[in-house]
Design a protein around this motif. Structure first.
Motif, PDB file in Angstrom:
ATOM      1  N   UNK A  97       0.902  -1.437  -0.030  1.00 54.66           N
ATOM      2  CA  UNK A  97       0.172  -0.492  -0.315  1.00 54.66           C
ATOM      3  C   UNK A  97       1.179   0.823   0.553  1.00 54.66           C
ATOM      4  N   UNK A  98       0.307   2.282  -0.737  1.00 56.42           N
ATOM      5  CA  UNK A  98       1.604   4.011  -0.618  1.00 56.42           C
ATOM      6  C   UNK A  98       1.237   4.289   0.586  1.00 56.42           C
ATOM      7  N   UNK A  99       2.304   5.110   0.892  1.00 54.51           N
ATOM      8  CA  UNK A  99       2.849   5.340   1.987  1.00 54.51           C
ATOM      9  C   UNK A  99       2.503   6.919   1.683  1.00 54.51           C
ATOM     10  N   UNK A 100       2.804   8.085   2.932  1.00 57.85           N
ATOM     11  CA  UNK A 100       2.323   9.351   2.631  1.00 57.85           C
ATOM     12  C   UNK A 100       4.088   9.930   2.018  1.00 57.85           C
ATOM     13  N   UNK A 101       5.132   9.086   2.311  1.00 64.59           N
ATOM     14  CA  UNK A 101       6.276   9.420   1.783  1.00 64.59           C
ATOM     15  C   UNK A 101       5.931   9.376   0.084  1.00 64.59           C
ATOM     16  N   UNK A 102       4.895   8.191  -0.540  1.00 66.03           N
ATOM     17  CA  UNK A 102       5.389   7.963  -1.640  1.00 66.03           C
ATOM     18  C   UNK A 102       4.189   8.402  -2.513  1.00 66.03           C
TER      19      UNK A 102
END
Length: 58
Positions: free
Chosen positions: A47-52
């Motif tokens: 799942x995408x993180x906030x940084x990505x």
């Protein structure tokens, strides 16, 4: 002139509702299981993180 449709039987109605509720319960169980595995760190789910997400915006 329009004619009313035949009434659906209670058993047919109850079968449809039971099927709908069963599907909802299965999906809820999957979501709970996925959430637990993510929290424990044993998940293979990506799942995408906030940084990505910030890197993609730039």
């Amino acid at each position: 002139m329009a004619v009313p449709k035949k009434k659906t039987s209670k058993s047919k109605r109850d079968k449809r509702r039971a099927n709908w509720r069963h599907k909802a319960a299965v999906e809820a169980q999957k979501a709970l299981s996925l959430g637990k595995s993510i929290l424990t760190g044993r998940s293979t789910f990506v799942y995408p993180s906030a940084e990505d997400e910030e890197a993609e915006d730039e």
